[in-house]
Design a protein around this motif. Structure first.
Motif, PDB file in Angstrom:
ATOM      1  N   VAL A 107      11.560  15.533   9.370  1.00 27.13           N
ATOM      2  CA  VAL A 107      12.265  14.256   9.363  1.00 27.13           C
ATOM      3  C   VAL A 107      11.328  13.182   9.914  1.00 27.13           C
ATOM      4  N   VAL A 108      11.387  11.988   9.318  1.00 29.71           N
ATOM      5  CA  VAL A 108      10.542  10.866   9.728  1.00 29.71           C
ATOM      6  C   VAL A 108      11.229  10.096  10.855  1.00 29.71           C
ATOM      7  N   THR A 109      10.468   9.760  11.899  1.00 32.84           N
ATOM      8  CA  THR A 109      10.974   8.902  12.972  1.00 32.84           C
ATOM      9  C   THR A 109      10.213   7.580  12.941  1.00 32.84           C
ATOM     10  N   VAL A 110      10.710   6.595  13.665  1.00 32.22           N
ATOM     11  CA  VAL A 110      10.050   5.286  13.682  1.00 32.22           C
ATOM     12  C   VAL A 110       8.669   5.351  14.340  1.00 32.22           C
ATOM     13  N   ALA A 111       8.383   6.418  15.068  1.00 38.24           N
ATOM     14  CA  ALA A 111       7.082   6.554  15.720  1.00 38.24           C
ATOM     15  C   ALA A 111       6.015   7.147  14.804  1.00 38.24           C
ATOM     16  N   ASP A 112       6.405   7.640  13.630  1.00 37.61           N
ATOM     17  CA  ASP A 112       5.449   8.270  12.720  1.00 37.61           C
ATOM     18  C   ASP A 112       4.556   7.229  12.048  1.00 37.61           C
ATOM     19  N   VAL A 113       3.350   7.657  11.701  1.00 30.32           N
ATOM     20  CA  VAL A 113       2.396   6.787  11.020  1.00 30.32           C
ATOM     21  C   VAL A 113       2.660   6.843   9.520  1.00 30.32           C
ATOM     22  N   VAL A 114       2.789   5.669   8.899  1.00 21.30           N
ATOM     23  CA  VAL A 114       3.005   5.582   7.450  1.00 21.30           C
ATOM     24  C   VAL A 114       1.879   4.709   6.889  1.00 21.30           C
ATOM     25  N   ALA A 115       0.897   5.362   6.264  1.00 23.18           N
ATOM     26  CA  ALA A 115      -0.266   4.659   5.712  1.00 23.18           C
ATOM     27  C   ALA A 115      -0.079   4.460   4.212  1.00 23.18           C
ATOM     28  N   VAL A 116      -0.567   3.316   3.699  1.00 21.39           N
ATOM     29  CA  VAL A 116      -0.472   2.998   2.276  1.00 21.39           C
ATOM     30  C   VAL A 116      -1.879   2.941   1.694  1.00 21.39           C
ATOM     31  N   ALA A 117      -2.062   3.579   0.542  1.00 17.41           N
ATOM     32  CA  ALA A 117      -3.346   3.538  -0.166  1.00 17.41           C
ATOM     33  C   ALA A 117      -3.091   3.162  -1.617  1.00 17.41           C
ATOM     34  N   GLY A 118      -3.985   2.387  -2.188  1.00 21.34           N
ATOM     35  CA  GLY A 118      -3.890   2.040  -3.601  1.00 21.34           C
ATOM     36  C   GLY A 118      -3.041   0.825  -3.906  1.00 21.34           C
ATOM     37  N   CYS A 119      -2.755  -0.001  -2.907  1.00 26.75           N
ATOM     38  CA  CYS A 119      -1.973  -1.217  -3.145  1.00 26.75           C
ATOM     39  C   CYS A 119      -2.765  -2.159  -4.044  1.00 26.75           C
ATOM     40  N   SER A 120      -2.094  -2.702  -5.070  1.00 28.35           N
ATOM     41  CA  SER A 120      -2.779  -3.551  -6.043  1.00 28.35           C
ATOM     42  C   SER A 120      -2.641  -5.043  -5.745  1.00 28.35           C
ATOM     43  N   LEU A 121      -2.108  -5.403  -4.581  1.00 27.04           N
ATOM     44  CA  LEU A 121      -1.934  -6.818  -4.251  1.00 27.04           C
ATOM     45  C   LEU A 121      -3.289  -7.500  -4.153  1.00 27.04           C
ATOM     46  N   SER A 122      -3.505  -8.495  -4.984  1.00 25.45           N
ATOM     47  CA  SER A 122      -4.782  -9.204  -4.955  1.00 25.45           C
ATOM     48  C   SER A 122      -4.602 -10.691  -5.191  1.00 25.45           C
ATOM     49  N   GLY A 123      -3.366 -11.168  -5.348  1.00 26.10           N
ATOM     50  CA  GLY A 123      -3.135 -12.573  -5.632  1.00 26.10           C
ATOM     51  C   GLY A 123      -3.187 -13.462  -4.406  1.00 26.10           C
ATOM     52  N   ALA A 124      -3.110 -12.875  -3.215  1.00 22.87           N
ATOM     53  CA  ALA A 124      -3.142 -13.672  -1.989  1.00 22.87           C
ATOM     54  C   ALA A 124      -4.557 -14.143  -1.707  1.00 22.87           C
ATOM     55  N   THR A 125      -4.677 -15.205  -0.921  1.00 22.23           N
ATOM     56  CA  THR A 125      -6.001 -15.705  -0.561  1.00 22.23           C
ATOM     57  C   THR A 125      -6.132 -15.656   0.942  1.00 22.23           C
ATOM     58  N   PRO A 126      -6.956 -14.861   1.524  1.00 20.82           N
ATOM     59  CA  PRO A 126      -7.726 -13.811   0.859  1.00 20.82           C
ATOM     60  C   PRO A 126      -6.813 -12.641   0.499  1.00 20.82           C
ATOM     61  N   PRO A 127      -7.230 -11.791  -0.416  1.00 20.87           N
ATOM     62  CA  PRO A 127      -6.399 -10.632  -0.759  1.00 20.87           C
ATOM     63  C   PRO A 127      -6.157  -9.766   0.471  1.00 20.87           C
ATOM     64  N   SER A 128      -4.925  -9.371   0.655  1.00 25.41           N
ATOM     65  CA  SER A 128      -4.599  -8.529   1.804  1.00 25.41           C
ATOM     66  C   SER A 128      -3.602  -7.458   1.372  1.00 25.41           C
ATOM     67  N   PRO A 129      -4.104  -6.368   0.817  1.00 26.28           N
ATOM     68  CA  PRO A 129      -3.221  -5.300   0.335  1.00 26.28           C
ATOM     69  C   PRO A 129      -2.438  -4.639   1.470  1.00 26.28           C
ATOM     70  N   CYS A 130      -1.351  -4.009   1.113  1.00 27.34           N
ATOM     71  CA  CYS A 130      -0.538  -3.265   2.071  1.00 27.34           C
ATOM     72  C   CYS A 130      -1.336  -2.059   2.583  1.00 27.34           C
ATOM     73  N   VAL A 131      -1.284  -1.823   3.883  1.00 28.32           N
ATOM     74  CA  VAL A 131      -1.968  -0.663   4.451  1.00 28.32           C
ATOM     75  C   VAL A 131      -1.033   0.210   5.291  1.00 28.32           C
ATOM     76  N   THR A 132       0.108  -0.338   5.710  1.00 30.00           N
ATOM     77  CA  THR A 132       1.074   0.428   6.499  1.00 30.00           C
ATOM     78  C   THR A 132       2.492   0.033   6.109  1.00 30.00           C
ATOM     79  N   VAL A 133       3.445   0.862   6.547  1.00 29.81           N
ATOM     80  CA  VAL A 133       4.861   0.536   6.422  1.00 29.81           C
ATOM     81  C   VAL A 133       5.474   0.670   7.805  1.00 29.81           C
ATOM     82  N   ASP A 134       6.212  -0.348   8.216  1.00 30.44           N
ATOM     83  CA  ASP A 134       6.931  -0.331   9.482  1.00 30.44           C
ATOM     84  C   ASP A 134       8.405  -0.102   9.169  1.00 30.44           C
TER      85      ASP A 134
END
Length: 114
Positions: free
Chosen positions: A36-63
């Motif tokens: 079971v996942v708790t709020v203390a667990d690490v949730v890492a994101v890889a492969g986010c395609s967000l690139s429209g922001a200036t500067p691009p800042s893809p998702c790397v975690t989920v809170d």
């Protein structure tokens, strides 16, 4: 906020199709055979395609603090719930800027909490 308990086997992505990997902090409490996942667990994101922001800042975690149970705890930490309807939680860039709500496409449906 009632909902099903999230597990490490749940499929989670950011809005931009980046795949989230959940690293559990415990392995004693299982739902559907997965920790079971708790709020203390690490949730890492890889492969986010967000690139429209200036500067691009893809998702790397989920809170998932916004999806924390107020009644169900594992080792003193609130479990993460997937409520009916839109998911809860926030995908974040490396600078902790909010990038949208994570998308949960599958989770176990036997254990629920609030």
């Amino acid at each position: 906020m009632p909902g099903f308990l999230l597990t490490v086997a749940s499929q989670v992505t950011c809005l931009h199709q980046g795949k989230a990997t959940i690293v559990p902090g415990q392995s004693a409490v299982l739902a559907g055979g997965a920790p079971v996942v708790t709020v203390a667990d690490v949730v890492a994101v890889a492969g986010c395609s967000l690139s429209g922001a200036t500067p691009p800042s893809p998702c790397v975690t989920v809170d998932f603090a916004l999806a924390a149970s107020t009644r169900v705890f594992v080792l003193g930490k609130p479990v993460v719930l997937e409520p009916a309807g839109p998911g809860a939680g926030v995908s974040q860039s490396a600078a902790k800027a909010p990038q949208g709500t994570p998308v949960i496409t599958s989770t176990q449906v036997r254990a629920a909490g609030s």
